[in-house]
Design a protein around this motif. Structure first.
Motif, short mmCIF file in Angstrom:
data_model
loop_
_atom_site.label_atom_id
_atom_site.label_comp_id
_atom_site.label_asym_id
_atom_site.label_seq_id
_atom_site.Cartn_x
_atom_site.Cartn_y
_atom_site.Cartn_z
N UNK A 110 0.83 -1.20 0.00
CA UNK A 110 0.00 0.00 0.00
C UNK A 110 0.88 1.26 0.00
N UNK A 111 1.53 1.55 -1.13
CA UNK A 111 2.50 2.67 -1.15
C UNK A 111 1.88 4.02 -0.81
N UNK A 112 0.63 4.27 -1.20
CA UNK A 112 0.02 5.57 -0.89
C UNK A 112 -0.16 5.75 0.61
N UNK A 113 -0.62 4.71 1.29
CA UNK A 113 -0.79 4.78 2.75
C UNK A 113 0.57 4.92 3.44
N UNK A 114 1.56 4.21 2.93
CA UNK A 114 2.91 4.30 3.51
C UNK A 114 3.44 5.72 3.36
N UNK A 115 3.23 6.33 2.19
CA UNK A 115 3.68 7.72 1.99
C UNK A 115 2.98 8.68 2.95
N UNK A 116 1.68 8.46 3.21
CA UNK A 116 0.96 9.30 4.18
C UNK A 116 1.61 9.19 5.55
N UNK A 117 1.89 7.97 5.97
CA UNK A 117 2.52 7.75 7.28
C UNK A 117 3.92 8.37 7.32
N UNK A 118 4.66 8.24 6.25
CA UNK A 118 5.99 8.85 6.17
C UNK A 118 5.90 10.36 6.29
N UNK A 119 4.98 10.97 5.54
CA UNK A 119 4.84 12.43 5.59
C UNK A 119 4.53 12.91 7.00
N UNK A 120 3.68 12.17 7.69
CA UNK A 120 3.33 12.52 9.08
C UNK A 120 4.60 12.53 9.95
N UNK A 121 5.42 11.48 9.85
CA UNK A 121 6.65 11.39 10.64
C UNK A 121 7.64 12.49 10.25
#
Length: 165
Positions: free
Chosen positions: A17-28
């Motif tokens: 799920x690359x889009x969800x992973x990118x969301x989590x990365x952006x948050x961090x």
């Protein structure tokens, strides 16, 4: 004296799920940029997770704040892709480093040597690890042995999967 906080990223070559992973990365990434004086984000270029990291860091730097962070590519050796596209790489990343120790090692062990160097430099390790096997898993195991703080984004994605059931 500028206090530099270093974050290293490791993950599987393929992610669901690359889009969800990118969301989590952006948050961090946003959180770190807010809390720290200066952040070096160090990443490789060996799979989907690394691409997600680079995209997320660049997006946050563009849309949120770009004066207190850098995106550093750390290669195990000068790859032909890098040599043939050096200008592109220099435009994309803030800095490019080639691991001296890894570049002198056998290619099969070079990535793991580079990964350990990244862990040794890191104040924090952010990863996406779903399987207890492979190079990324070995690197996170090493990071744990070095008592590095580790955030595994796969745990956050798994939490969401549980909510959807």
């Amino acid at each position: 004296m500028l206090e530099i906080f270093t974050v290293a990223f490791f993950g599987h070559r393929y992610i669901d799920n690359p889009l969800r992973v990118e969301e989590l990365l952006e948050e961090q990434i946003r959180k770190l940029i807010n809390e720290k004086e200066y952040v070096d984000f160090i990443v490789g270029r060996n799979g989907e997770f690394d691409q997600c990291v680079s995209s997320a860091v660049l997006r946050v730097r563009k849309n949120y704040r770009d004066d207190n962070s850098s995106l550093v590519l750390m290669l195990p050796y000068p790859t032909s892709e890098y040599i043939n596209n050096q200008n592109y790489y220099e435009d994309y990343y803030s800095d490019i480093e080639i691991s001296y120790a890894a570049s002198k090692a056998h290619p099969k062990s070079a990535i793991q040597i580079r990964n350990r160097e990244m862990v040794d430099r890191a104040d924090l390790v952010i990863c996406y690890i779903e399987h207890n096997e492979g190079g990324a898993y070995k690197t996170i195991k090493y990071a744990s042995e070095q008592n590095k703080p580790i955030i595994n984004l796969a745990d956050c994605v798994d939490d969401l999967k549980g909510e959807e059931k």
